[in-house]
Scaffold this motif. Structure first.
Motif, PDB file in Angstrom:
ATOM      1  N   MET A  66       8.272   3.387  34.874  1.00 32.35           N
ATOM      2  CA  MET A  66       7.490   3.618  36.091  1.00 32.35           C
ATOM      3  C   MET A  66       8.392   3.994  37.268  1.00 32.35           C
ATOM      4  O   MET A  66       8.044   4.865  38.062  1.00 32.35           O
ATOM      5  CB  MET A  66       6.649   2.381  36.417  1.00 32.35           C
ATOM      6  N   LEU A  67       9.552   3.351  37.366  1.00 30.55           N
ATOM      7  CA  LEU A  67      10.484   3.686  38.438  1.00 30.55           C
ATOM      8  C   LEU A  67      11.025   5.100  38.257  1.00 30.55           C
ATOM      9  O   LEU A  67      11.155   5.851  39.232  1.00 30.55           O
ATOM     10  CB  LEU A  67      11.623   2.662  38.496  1.00 30.55           C
ATOM     11  N   ALA A  68      11.319   5.492  37.019  1.00 34.32           N
ATOM     12  CA  ALA A  68      11.797   6.859  36.769  1.00 34.32           C
ATOM     13  C   ALA A  68      10.729   7.878  37.170  1.00 34.32           C
ATOM     14  O   ALA A  68      11.056   8.907  37.790  1.00 34.32           O
ATOM     15  CB  ALA A  68      12.178   7.025  35.297  1.00 34.32           C
ATOM     16  N   VAL A  69       9.478   7.610  36.843  1.00 36.00           N
ATOM     17  CA  VAL A  69       8.393   8.504  37.261  1.00 36.00           C
ATOM     18  C   VAL A  69       8.381   8.610  38.785  1.00 36.00           C
ATOM     19  O   VAL A  69       8.339   9.714  39.345  1.00 36.00           O
ATOM     20  CB  VAL A  69       7.024   8.003  36.739  1.00 36.00           C
ATOM     21  N   SER A  70       8.448   7.487  39.472  1.00 32.43           N
ATOM     22  CA  SER A  70       8.440   7.498  40.942  1.00 32.43           C
ATOM     23  C   SER A  70       9.581   8.324  41.508  1.00 32.43           C
ATOM     24  O   SER A  70       9.376   9.146  42.414  1.00 32.43           O
ATOM     25  CB  SER A  70       8.545   6.067  41.484  1.00 32.43           C
ATOM     26  N   GLU A  71      10.788   8.107  41.000  1.00 36.43           N
ATOM     27  CA  GLU A  71      11.960   8.809  41.528  1.00 36.43           C
ATOM     28  C   GLU A  71      11.898  10.310  41.242  1.00 36.43           C
ATOM     29  O   GLU A  71      12.181  11.123  42.122  1.00 36.43           O
ATOM     30  CB  GLU A  71      13.246   8.222  40.948  1.00 36.43           C
ATOM     31  N   LEU A  72      11.530  10.691  40.020  1.00 37.35           N
ATOM     32  CA  LEU A  72      11.495  12.117  39.673  1.00 37.35           C
ATOM     33  C   LEU A  72      10.402  12.853  40.435  1.00 37.35           C
ATOM     34  O   LEU A  72      10.612  13.971  40.917  1.00 37.35           O
ATOM     35  CB  LEU A  72      11.326  12.290  38.168  1.00 37.35           C
ATOM     36  N   VAL A  73       9.233  12.229  40.571  1.00 40.58           N
ATOM     37  CA  VAL A  73       8.136  12.862  41.301  1.00 40.58           C
ATOM     38  C   VAL A  73       8.453  12.917  42.799  1.00 40.58           C
ATOM     39  O   VAL A  73       8.169  13.911  43.469  1.00 40.58           O
ATOM     40  CB  VAL A  73       6.801  12.145  41.011  1.00 40.58           C
ATOM     41  N   THR A  74       9.063  11.869  43.315  1.00 41.53           N
ATOM     42  CA  THR A  74       9.457  11.873  44.728  1.00 41.53           C
ATOM     43  C   THR A  74      10.438  13.007  45.009  1.00 41.53           C
ATOM     44  O   THR A  74      10.310  13.714  46.010  1.00 41.53           O
ATOM     45  CB  THR A  74      10.079  10.519  45.123  1.00 41.53           C
ATOM     46  N   ASN A  75      11.415  13.203  44.122  1.00 42.14           N
ATOM     47  CA  ASN A  75      12.374  14.300  44.306  1.00 42.14           C
ATOM     48  C   ASN A  75      11.682  15.655  44.265  1.00 42.14           C
ATOM     49  O   ASN A  75      11.972  16.530  45.091  1.00 42.14           O
ATOM     50  CB  ASN A  75      13.476  14.237  43.253  1.00 42.14           C
ATOM     51  N   ALA A  76      10.767  15.850  43.318  1.00 44.72           N
ATOM     52  CA  ALA A  76      10.039  17.119  43.242  1.00 44.72           C
ATOM     53  C   ALA A  76       9.216  17.336  44.504  1.00 44.72           C
ATOM     54  O   ALA A  76       9.170  18.435  45.056  1.00 44.72           O
ATOM     55  CB  ALA A  76       9.136  17.140  42.005  1.00 44.72           C
ATOM     56  N   ASP A  77       8.594  16.275  44.978  1.00 48.60           N
ATOM     57  CA  ASP A  77       7.779  16.349  46.189  1.00 48.60           C
ATOM     58  C   ASP A  77       8.638  16.692  47.405  1.00 48.60           C
ATOM     59  O   ASP A  77       8.266  17.495  48.246  1.00 48.60           O
ATOM     60  CB  ASP A  77       7.068  15.010  46.384  1.00 48.60           C
ATOM     61  N   ARG A  78       9.809  16.112  47.466  1.00 45.68           N
ATOM     62  CA  ARG A  78      10.682  16.264  48.627  1.00 45.68           C
ATOM     63  C   ARG A  78      11.442  17.596  48.635  1.00 45.68           C
ATOM     64  O   ARG A  78      11.628  18.197  49.684  1.00 45.68           O
ATOM     65  CB  ARG A  78      11.675  15.103  48.659  1.00 45.68           C
ATOM     66  N   TYR A  79      11.903  18.057  47.476  1.00 43.90           N
ATOM     67  CA  TYR A  79      12.848  19.168  47.447  1.00 43.90           C
ATOM     68  C   TYR A  79      12.296  20.493  46.943  1.00 43.90           C
ATOM     69  O   TYR A  79      13.005  21.489  46.971  1.00 43.90           O
ATOM     70  CB  TYR A  79      14.077  18.793  46.608  1.00 43.90           C
TER      71      TYR A  79
END
Length: 151
Positions: A66-79
């Protein structure tokens, strides 16, 4: 510039016992609430994987996923500019979390530095997963975190 970055060498052969996998995917547009929706998709996926494939994973592995999903999606959203795709695939032995986005810039893998403000997302994902691959694809880039299930 590298076309592909892998966090750990593929030092052991992959044993694909199943040709089929449980699959779930959704496109997100960056609107508020997307990261929570991505986590909800992942949560439903893990429940199905346990029920349909009898995958066994402890709370720590579930939390890591779940944390990996959060981090990867956050990066895609941000960058990235534009929508991004979260794809989840799994069997009783492994789970992969893949994010496609429109940016061709591969992530930077920095050494751990507690004094660095921010930029720890990929560091966290690398520490959580068994293998992480980032590569350019025609639509931008694909980042895949793979988790081996020990159950």
């Amino acid at each position: 510039m590298n076309e592909r970055v892998t966090s750990r060498p593929a030092d052991r052969p992959r044993l694909d016992r199943h040709t089929e996998v449980l699959h779930s995917a959704e496109v997100f547009d960056g609107e508020p609430g997307c990261i929570a929706s991505a986590r909800a998709l992942a949560d439903r996926f893990l429940v199905r994987l346990a029920a349909e494939w009898l995958a066994v994973f402890g709370e720590r592995t579930r939390g890591d996923l779940m944390l990996a999903v959060s981090e990867l999606v956050t990066n895609a959203d941000r960058y990235s500019q534009g929508p991004y795709l979260l794809e989840l695939e799994g069997t009783a032995e492994r789970v992969s979390v893949t994010v496609y986005d429109s940016s061709t810039a591969l992530p930077l893998f920095c050494s751990p530095d507690p004094a660095r403000p921010g930029g720890h997302g990929m560091e966290i994902v690398v520490a959580l997963c068994d293998r992480l691959t980032a590569e350019r694809v025609p639509v931008g880039k694909r980042i895949r975190a793979e988790f081996e299930l020990s159950g």
